[in-house]
Structures are given as structure tokens and as C-alpha cells.
Design an enzyme around this catalytic site. Structure first.
Site, PDB file in Angstrom:
ATOM      1  N   ASN A   1       0.914  -1.183   0.068  1.00 34.15           N
ATOM      2  CA  ASN A   1      -0.020  -0.014   0.020  1.00 34.15           C
ATOM      3  C   ASN A   1       0.897   1.295   0.043  1.00 34.15           C
ATOM      4  O   ASN A   1       1.451   1.629   0.804  1.00 34.15           O
ATOM      5  CB  ASN A   1      -1.031  -0.053   1.254  1.00 34.15           C
ATOM      6  CG  ASN A   1      -1.707   1.357   1.385  1.00 34.15           C
ATOM      7  OD1 ASN A   1      -1.778   1.940   0.538  1.00 34.15           O
ATOM      8  ND2 ASN A   1      -2.284   1.382   2.527  1.00 34.15           N
ATOM      9  N   TRP A   2       1.000   1.833  -1.038  1.00 35.56           N
ATOM     10  CA  TRP A   2       1.908   2.994  -1.333  1.00 35.56           C
ATOM     11  C   TRP A   2       1.294   4.319  -0.691  1.00 35.56           C
ATOM     12  O   TRP A   2       2.133   5.169  -0.671  1.00 35.56           O
ATOM     13  CB  TRP A   2       2.186   3.425  -2.975  1.00 35.56           C
ATOM     14  CG  TRP A   2       3.082   2.530  -3.448  1.00 35.56           C
ATOM     15  CD1 TRP A   2       3.739   1.141  -2.889  1.00 35.56           C
ATOM     16  CD2 TRP A   2       3.506   2.165  -4.820  1.00 35.56           C
ATOM     17  NE1 TRP A   2       4.347   0.545  -3.725  1.00 35.56           N
ATOM     18  CE2 TRP A   2       4.408   1.075  -5.087  1.00 35.56           C
ATOM     19  CE3 TRP A   2       3.005   2.933  -6.045  1.00 35.56           C
ATOM     20  CZ2 TRP A   2       4.844   0.985  -6.407  1.00 35.56           C
ATOM     21  CZ3 TRP A   2       3.744   2.726  -7.419  1.00 35.56           C
ATOM     22  CH2 TRP A   2       4.522   1.840  -7.422  1.00 35.56           C
ATOM     23  N   LYS A   3       0.025   4.191  -0.324  1.00 34.24           N
ATOM     24  CA  LYS A   3      -0.538   5.421   0.259  1.00 34.24           C
ATOM     25  C   LYS A   3      -0.191   6.784  -0.582  1.00 34.24           C
ATOM     26  O   LYS A   3      -0.453   6.603  -1.830  1.00 34.24           O
ATOM     27  CB  LYS A   3       0.244   5.508   1.798  1.00 34.24           C
ATOM     28  CG  LYS A   3       0.010   4.497   2.975  1.00 34.24           C
ATOM     29  CD  LYS A   3       0.236   4.729   3.873  1.00 34.24           C
ATOM     30  CE  LYS A   3       0.043   3.433   4.804  1.00 34.24           C
ATOM     31  NZ  LYS A   3       0.139   3.682   6.209  1.00 34.24           N
TER      32      LYS A   3
ATOM     33  N   HIS B   1      -9.493   1.444   5.391  1.00 33.34           N
ATOM     34  CA  HIS B   1      -8.180   1.665   5.836  1.00 33.34           C
ATOM     35  C   HIS B   1      -8.476   2.564   7.126  1.00 33.34           C
ATOM     36  O   HIS B   1      -8.970   3.685   7.124  1.00 33.34           O
ATOM     37  CB  HIS B   1      -7.319   2.292   4.769  1.00 33.34           C
ATOM     38  CG  HIS B   1      -5.806   2.060   5.256  1.00 33.34           C
ATOM     39  ND1 HIS B   1      -5.286   3.069   6.285  1.00 33.34           N
ATOM     40  CD2 HIS B   1      -4.829   1.176   5.309  1.00 33.34           C
ATOM     41  CE1 HIS B   1      -4.118   2.483   6.679  1.00 33.34           C
ATOM     42  NE2 HIS B   1      -3.626   1.622   6.016  1.00 33.34           N
TER      43      HIS B   1
ATOM     44  N   GLU C   1      -6.554   4.896   7.999  1.00 35.49           N
ATOM     45  CA  GLU C   1      -6.203   6.418   7.712  1.00 35.49           C
ATOM     46  C   GLU C   1      -7.562   6.935   7.093  1.00 35.49           C
ATOM     47  O   GLU C   1      -7.931   8.245   7.280  1.00 35.49           O
ATOM     48  CB  GLU C   1      -5.149   6.346   6.868  1.00 35.49           C
ATOM     49  CG  GLU C   1      -3.824   6.175   7.760  1.00 35.49           C
ATOM     50  CD  GLU C   1      -2.638   5.524   6.996  1.00 35.49           C
ATOM     51  OE1 GLU C   1      -2.447   5.680   5.850  1.00 35.49           O
ATOM     52  OE2 GLU C   1      -1.506   5.079   7.750  1.00 35.49           O
TER      53      GLU C   1
ATOM     54  N   GLU D   1      -5.358  -4.803  10.728  1.00 29.57           N
ATOM     55  CA  GLU D   1      -4.538  -3.954  10.722  1.00 29.57           C
ATOM     56  C   GLU D   1      -4.588  -3.222  12.222  1.00 29.57           C
ATOM     57  O   GLU D   1      -5.614  -2.317  12.275  1.00 29.57           O
ATOM     58  CB  GLU D   1      -4.345  -2.937   9.869  1.00 29.57           C
ATOM     59  CG  GLU D   1      -4.043  -3.440   8.174  1.00 29.57           C
ATOM     60  CD  GLU D   1      -3.448  -2.734   7.411  1.00 29.57           C
ATOM     61  OE1 GLU D   1      -2.555  -2.937   6.975  1.00 29.57           O
ATOM     62  OE2 GLU D   1      -4.041  -1.484   7.274  1.00 29.57           O
TER      63      GLU D   1
ATOM     64  N   GLY E   1       2.402   1.941  10.862  1.00 28.99           N
ATOM     65  CA  GLY E   1       3.467   3.110  10.600  1.00 28.99           C
ATOM     66  C   GLY E   1       4.390   3.414  11.977  1.00 28.99           C
ATOM     67  O   GLY E   1       4.778   4.231  12.161  1.00 28.99           O
TER      68      GLY E   1
ATOM     69  N   SER F   1       3.408  -2.309  10.395  1.00 30.69           N
ATOM     70  CA  SER F   1       4.962  -2.533  10.521  1.00 30.69           C
ATOM     71  C   SER F   1       5.434  -4.092  10.057  1.00 30.69           C
ATOM     72  O   SER F   1       6.354  -4.477  10.516  1.00 30.69           O
ATOM     73  CB  SER F   1       5.217  -2.220  11.830  1.00 30.69           C
ATOM     74  OG  SER F   1       4.826  -0.648  12.107  1.00 30.69           O
TER      75      SER F   1
ATOM     76  N   GLY G   1       2.849  -1.130   4.391  1.00 26.18           N
ATOM     77  CA  GLY G   1       2.747   0.338   3.888  1.00 26.18           C
ATOM     78  C   GLY G   1       4.199   0.848   3.500  1.00 26.18           C
ATOM     79  O   GLY G   1       4.794   0.421   2.703  1.00 26.18           O
ATOM     80  N   GLY G   2       4.971   1.340   4.699  1.00 25.67           N
ATOM     81  CA  GLY G   2       6.172   1.650   4.672  1.00 25.67           C
ATOM     82  C   GLY G   2       7.308   0.920   3.987  1.00 25.67           C
ATOM     83  O   GLY G   2       7.914   1.419   2.911  1.00 25.67           O
TER      84      GLY G   2
HETATM   85  P1  PGA Z   1       2.761   0.135   7.640  1.00 29.32           P
HETATM   86  O1  PGA Z   1       1.265   0.476   7.138  1.00 29.32           O
HETATM   87  O2  PGA Z   1       3.405  -1.015   7.309  1.00 29.32           O
HETATM   88  O3  PGA Z   1       3.569   1.296   7.281  1.00 29.32           O
HETATM   89  O4  PGA Z   1       2.790   0.127   9.109  1.00 29.32           O
HETATM   90  C1  PGA Z   1       0.588  -0.688   6.787  1.00 29.32           C
HETATM   91  C2  PGA Z   1      -0.846  -0.259   6.421  1.00 29.32           C
HETATM   92  O5  PGA Z   1      -1.212   1.029   6.627  1.00 29.32           O
HETATM   93  O6  PGA Z   1      -1.531  -0.802   5.334  1.00 29.32           O
END
Ligand code: PGA
Length: 249
Positions: free
Chosen positions: A10-12, A95, A97, A167, A173, A213, A234-235
Site C-alpha cells: 500500500n503506497w499511500k 483503511h 487512515e 491492521e 507506521g 509495520s 505500507g512503509g
Molecule cells: P505500515 O502500514 O506497514 O507502514 O505500518 C501498513 C498499512 O497502513 O497498510
């Protein structure tokens, strides 16, 4: 029943079209395994370029959100049909966020999920509890409420197309991954919820991803757990070398 491991990035809000194309070219050169499903959720503006670069690679390209209506006066929004015509085959919905920054409710997420299914986009439904909910021991109630609402009135056949990503919000994050025990026991609860609602066959066919993470050095242990069928990253998905290491755990 075998559930092929699904590794989703997930590149956000990162990467332009040109950066997406360069990333995918690099990733293609690093990918040696074919026994993994690899998904990349990219920004809307990079969908076409990403889909073009991923052609013939087996990498599925998808989006990170969509609106539930087919079209209309919804300034700034994007529809399932627009995503599909740009090369998306899946979409992340709910998600944390989106839930926290854009106040998305379970009811809205449910409408989007139904729309994604009817328009032929595979939904990845994200659910997760806050730290205080986990600390109070309320996490199972919270997760079940999210599942009840988002997946209400789905048929068994529709449910089989859905991927669920657990999640924990406190792990996104933050560098704090859930322990493998927490992740497995929560995934097991989700599996039982699926069995109760949709029967054994469906519960055994739906893939459950863990997210929060995930890194090259913790994926191996997570993937050993019987109810963890993949990850949403994500990251650590932003760099093709890191992501390739995760794919090849
Ligand atoms: P993260 O994000 O791997 O940076 O913790 C995961 C996500 O939001 O899908």
C-alpha cells in the site's frame, strides 16, 4: 484448502506515474517466485502507468479507496468504473487512515464494498482496533462490529472474493508489529466469525492479511501462523528491494 500467500503493498500518498513505472520495472527484475500473489495499491494518478508496467508480470494493480456511487456530483471522488478502466483489479476499503482522517463509517464502507463487488473489483477490507480498545480487552467486540457492518448481506459467493486485512491501528507506521501470537489469535477469531456467518468452506477460502509495520525481518514468523495468509505492507513496500525481500520471505 490452499490459500496462496498474498503480499500486498500500500503506497499511500507516495509516487508519481514515472516513479511507479520505475519501481515496477525494478521489482520485476527482483521477483523470482511465482507461488505468491503480489498486489500493489498505488495512487489513483499512477494506476494507468503502473498497470502498463505490470503487464505480463502477474503483479495486480489496485487502488486505495473509491466512492460507492457509480457516478454523480461528488467533487474529488472516484468511481469503481474509473478505477477499472485505469487498470485496477482490486481496491483497499476501510483503511484506518480513511476511517480516522476522513471519518469514514462502517455503513459507508459497506456500501463501497457492495459496489466494488458488483463492479468486479476485488475488495481488501481493512479492520483494526485502537490501542485503548486492545488494552481494555474490547478488540474482539470492535472487530466483530466492523465485520458485521461491512460484510452484512453478502452471499457466500461474494464473500469468497473478499480479502480481509487485520491492521491493529497501534501497529500502523509505528514500528510496533503485533506479536505473532496476537496476530494469529485475532486472525483465528476472524476465521471463526466467517465460519459462523458463511460456513466452513467460505471461512477456509478467504485470505486474511496482517498489516502494521511488516518488514523483511518479521514477515517470516508471521507467515508461519496457520491463519495468516499474507500481509498488507505500507512503509516497507515503498522500496522495491525491501518489498522483494518481503515477497521472498
Ligand atoms: P505500515 O502500514 O506497514 O507502514 O505500518 C501498513 C498499512 O497502513 O497498510
Amino acid at each position: 484448502m490452499t490459500r496462496i500467500p498474498l503480499i500486498a503493498g500500500n503506497w499511500k500518498m507516495y509516487k508519481t506515474s514515472a516513479e511507479a513505472a520505475a519501481y515496477i520495472e525494478a521489482l520485476r527484475g527482483l521477483m523470482t517466485r511465482t507461488d505468491r500473489a503480489v498486489y500493489l495499491a498505488v495512487p489513483f494518478t499512477a494506476l494507468e502507468a503502473a498497470a502498463k508496467s505490470a503487464q505480463g508480470s502477474g503483479i495486480a494493480i489496485g487502488a486505495q479507496n473509491m466512492h460507492d456511487q457509480l457516478e454523480g456530483a461528488f467533487t474529488g471522488e472516484i468511481s469503481a468504473g474509473m478505477l477499472k478502466s485505469s487498470g485496477a483489479s482490486f481496491v483497499i476499503l476501510g483503511h484506518s487512515e480513511r476511517r480516522s482522517h476522513f471519518l469514514e463509517t462502517d455503513v459507508f464502507i459497506h456500501r463501497k464494498l457492495k459496489r466494488s463487488l458488483s463492479e468486479g473489483l476485488q475488495p481488501i477490507l481493512c479492520i483494526g482496533e485502537l490501542l485503548e480498545q486492545r488494552e481494555k480487552g474490547d478488540h474482539e467486540v470492535v472487530l466483530k462490529a466492523q465485520l458485521d457492518e461491512a460484510l452484512q448481506d453478502l452471499t457466500a459467493e461474494q464473500m469468497k472474493c473478499v480479502v480481509i486485512a487485520y491492521e491493529p491501528v497501534w501497529a500502523i507506521g509505528t514500528g510496533k508489529t503485533a506479536t505473532t501470537e496476537i496476530a494469529q489469535s485475532t486472525h483465528h477469531c476472524i476465521r471463526l466469525w466467517l465460519e459462523e456467518r458463511f460456513g466452513k468452506e467460505v471461512s477456509l477460502s478467504v485470505r486474511l492479511l496482517y498489516g502494521g509495520s511488516v518488514k523483511p525481518d518479521n514477515i517470516g514468523a508471521l507467515m508461519q501462523e496457520p491463519d495468516i495468509d499474507g500481509v498488507l505492507v505500507g512503509g516497507a513496500s515503498l522500496d522495491p528491494k525491501n518489498f522483494a525481500q518481503i515477497i521472498h520471505y
